[in-house]
Design a protein around this motif. Sequence first.
Motif, PDB file in Angstrom:
ATOM      1  N   LYS A  79       0.983  -1.223  -0.009  1.00 47.60           N
ATOM      2  CA  LYS A  79       0.018   0.042  -0.085  1.00 47.60           C
ATOM      3  C   LYS A  79       1.073   1.209   0.198  1.00 47.60           C
ATOM      4  O   LYS A  79       0.508   2.293  -0.642  1.00 47.60           O
ATOM      5  CB  LYS A  79      -0.876  -0.065   1.122  1.00 47.60           C
ATOM      6  N   ASP A  82       0.583   3.889  -3.074  1.00 50.12           N
ATOM      7  CA  ASP A  82      -0.012   5.252  -2.949  1.00 50.12           C
ATOM      8  C   ASP A  82       1.332   6.174  -3.378  1.00 50.12           C
ATOM      9  O   ASP A  82       1.125   7.300  -3.969  1.00 50.12           O
ATOM     10  CB  ASP A  82      -0.212   5.510  -1.411  1.00 50.12           C
ATOM     11  N   GLU A 140       0.602   8.895  -6.333  1.00 52.76           N
ATOM     12  CA  GLU A 140       0.905  10.261  -5.965  1.00 52.76           C
ATOM     13  C   GLU A 140       1.928  11.127  -6.590  1.00 52.76           C
ATOM     14  O   GLU A 140       1.805  12.174  -6.998  1.00 52.76           O
ATOM     15  CB  GLU A 140       1.061  10.437  -4.323  1.00 52.76           C
TER      16      GLU A 140
END
Length: 342
Positions: free
Chosen positions: A97, A101, A105
């Motif tokens: 995760k 992310d 991003e």
Amino acid sequence: MAPSSASAVPERVRDTASSIAALRALEHARGANGLIRDPFAEALAGTDAMTRVRERRSRAPGDGDDNPSTSTAGRTGARSRARGGRGDDGRVAIRTKFFDDAAVEYLATIDRARGGEAARQVVLLGAGYDTRAWRLEAPSAEARTNTTVFEVDVESVLERKREIMGDAELTLCDRRVAVHCDMERTDWTEALRGSGFREGLPTVWILEGLMYYLSPRVARSMLRRCFDMGGHSSALVVSVVNPAALARARGSDPLRAKLARCFGRGEQKSARAMWMSACDAPPVEYFAPWTLDLAAQLGEAGCDFGRWTGSKPSPVPTDARSFRADVVPRTFYVRASKPASA
């Protein structure tokens, strides 16, 4: 990493790659309660790894994959099961995760800085059975069209992935390129350039579970080369361990472990016994000239996601001498970026 023939790839390392894919598969099976989605992980892991991981989780709650900084052997499994971390305290789910992310991003940051029409690259060094090219979403349809993903690893691993993934649809990029390379023994930058990598473009570098398998010289050189080859708005997502974690992984006789690696002699207890390097200075120094955005331990803010069931990590020494002398084994998940002024 390892020699480029299938027979020469260390068996324990292959087993670890399959086990991590199996843990991703179990996380995917949690459905809406899972931190990640990876419908391809079970096939990549294979039947043996799935069986091995399920058995390990059922008999040894708290058995971790990559972060020895906290011991969980003495805790009961009830708390871990309740929060979904049984077997590894949620390490693999949290790590995946974190990297997911960060990659998304940073790609969105490139969009904001340069627009969706700007070409950009994602490079996975030591890609293994990573499936981000097929399961992560680009910031926009335009961004997807202008994104190329390069996966760098030994031929045997990438060929097996190609056979299993078949014609699955790419979602993060318009083009994926497999780059067959032994990064410890050959010039991975030349292999990358020869496969179409364009220096100077904004690039997101993903080094998940790789650095500690490289020699200190290769590991430090890799960080600098990534910085130099990527353009402004480039970023780095990487996992590293501190010297105490390296010493613990290699056991009391590092020379014996080194001889085993070099000459194939002796039984390796685990893939960790093949670790070779560590982050031997505070992260803000070790990763320079990258700008450090975050260096997090499991259980800290930005590296928990409500799923860490291990002990709370202790504070990290900030001066160089104390950092090197620190006796607490630690793993850091790191996000860093290349500023426009670089």
